[in-house]
Design an enzyme around this catalytic site. Sequence first.
Site, PDB file in Angstrom:
ATOM      1  N   TYR A 146       7.545   1.171 -10.708  1.00 28.82           N
ATOM      2  CA  TYR A 146       6.932   1.436 -10.218  1.00 28.82           C
ATOM      3  C   TYR A 146       6.833   3.218 -10.451  1.00 28.82           C
ATOM      4  O   TYR A 146       5.760   3.458 -10.557  1.00 28.82           O
ATOM      5  CB  TYR A 146       7.517   1.571  -8.720  1.00 28.82           C
ATOM      6  CG  TYR A 146       6.602   2.739  -8.552  1.00 28.82           C
ATOM      7  CD1 TYR A 146       5.286   2.252  -7.172  1.00 28.82           C
ATOM      8  CD2 TYR A 146       6.983   3.709  -7.256  1.00 28.82           C
ATOM      9  CE1 TYR A 146       4.444   2.461  -5.974  1.00 28.82           C
ATOM     10  CE2 TYR A 146       6.031   4.369  -6.123  1.00 28.82           C
ATOM     11  CZ  TYR A 146       4.544   3.768  -6.264  1.00 28.82           C
ATOM     12  OH  TYR A 146       4.533   4.464  -5.003  1.00 28.82           O
ATOM     13  N   ILE A 160      -2.457   5.784   4.296  1.00 25.11           N
ATOM     14  CA  ILE A 160      -3.386   7.439   4.010  1.00 25.11           C
ATOM     15  C   ILE A 160      -4.772   6.931   3.191  1.00 25.11           C
ATOM     16  O   ILE A 160      -5.738   8.115   3.161  1.00 25.11           O
ATOM     17  CB  ILE A 160      -1.881   7.640   2.089  1.00 25.11           C
ATOM     18  CG1 ILE A 160      -0.859   7.480   2.657  1.00 25.11           C
ATOM     19  CG2 ILE A 160      -3.088   8.866   1.533  1.00 25.11           C
ATOM     20  CD1 ILE A 160       0.093   7.334   1.840  1.00 25.11           C
ATOM     21  N   THR A 163       4.148   4.207   5.080  1.00 27.64           N
ATOM     22  CA  THR A 163       2.874   4.427   4.470  1.00 27.64           C
ATOM     23  C   THR A 163       3.521   2.393   4.659  1.00 27.64           C
ATOM     24  O   THR A 163       4.597   1.650   4.886  1.00 27.64           O
ATOM     25  CB  THR A 163       3.070   4.343   3.606  1.00 27.64           C
ATOM     26  OG1 THR A 163       3.472   3.607   2.432  1.00 27.64           O
ATOM     27  CG2 THR A 163       2.007   5.554   3.222  1.00 27.64           C
ATOM     28  N   LYS A 190       3.794   5.901 -12.116  1.00 24.89           N
ATOM     29  CA  LYS A 190       3.270   6.732 -11.435  1.00 24.89           C
ATOM     30  C   LYS A 190       2.694   7.654 -13.039  1.00 24.89           C
ATOM     31  O   LYS A 190       1.966   8.788 -12.151  1.00 24.89           O
ATOM     32  CB  LYS A 190       4.034   7.012 -10.325  1.00 24.89           C
ATOM     33  CG  LYS A 190       3.420   5.516  -9.363  1.00 24.89           C
ATOM     34  CD  LYS A 190       1.837   6.055  -8.851  1.00 24.89           C
ATOM     35  CE  LYS A 190       1.713   5.479  -7.184  1.00 24.89           C
ATOM     36  NZ  LYS A 190       0.542   5.256  -6.956  1.00 24.89           N
TER      37      LYS A 190
END
Length: 314
Positions: A176, A27, A213, A180
């Site tokens: 995670y 990305i 990804t 975020k």
Amino acid sequence: MPRKPVDITVPDLSGRRAVVTGASDGIGLGIATRLAAAGAEVLLPVRSASKGAAAIDSIRQRHPHADVSLRELDLASLASVAALGETLREEGRPIHLLVTNAGVMTPPERQTTVDGYELQLGTNFLGHFALVAQLLPLLRDGRARVTSQVSVAANRGGISWDDLNGERSYDGMSAYSQSKIAVGLFGLELDRRSQAGGWGITSNLSHPGIAPTRLLAARPELGRDGDTRGRRLIGAMSERGILVGTVESAGLPALYAATSPDARRGAFYGPSGPGHMGGAPAEQKLYSRLRSHEDAARVWRVGEELTKVPIPQV
């Protein structure tokens, strides 16, 4: 049925200096390529010089006159972040766009950064917090737009305020999500403090939806020797045009948030398709975990305390 392509128009960025973390592949590379194609000077701070060189070659193959260059950066090392900050401040040129896109995801076993912080918290949040702090004079000089890349994972879990480093209990996905959420809260608090302090910086958030990804691909250095089952499923769905996006479409929300004259400060952008997993970028409702101003101020304090890089009020 073939997937209907989605895209956005990127305005002319001639004379603008942009920094994109995590731009050596995936990305981030797509975002950097589009910024360079629009005329921006694009800096790619990378940990791997060989991957960075390959990224530069990829951009120049498509846009031979692109103004792109590498800088050294390991977000898991606060000393590395400080060194990049010093380098760019010595160059003395304003930064107009910053996209904090880099990240690591779900090591199966707890790992730590050079500075001893849980790897995802330390890389995804603390590294980017320190980077913004180090670059603040240049961001102010450029009246920059800062776009922080969060994740659909920021809509689950929460911040373990009494165990931020996962020392008592570690779960890769929970850590995670926490990282975020912290990134999102920081991005919004940055915009509030910029407005209050007259810094001239605008800050907003984006998320890429779901796409195949490298975040869940084989990463031996993270203790993951093969692609996860989720990565294989996402790849198969993406190839068939089912719900999720592509690597190219997943970069569009951040690209829109960072460059569109219609993108608003303090707003949140992501894919507009079913479940916000794929599709064209659009403004979205802020996740519940990102709405507390008190949590955002607390995350800011945590960032200052753990990185030891305070961000001045004026």
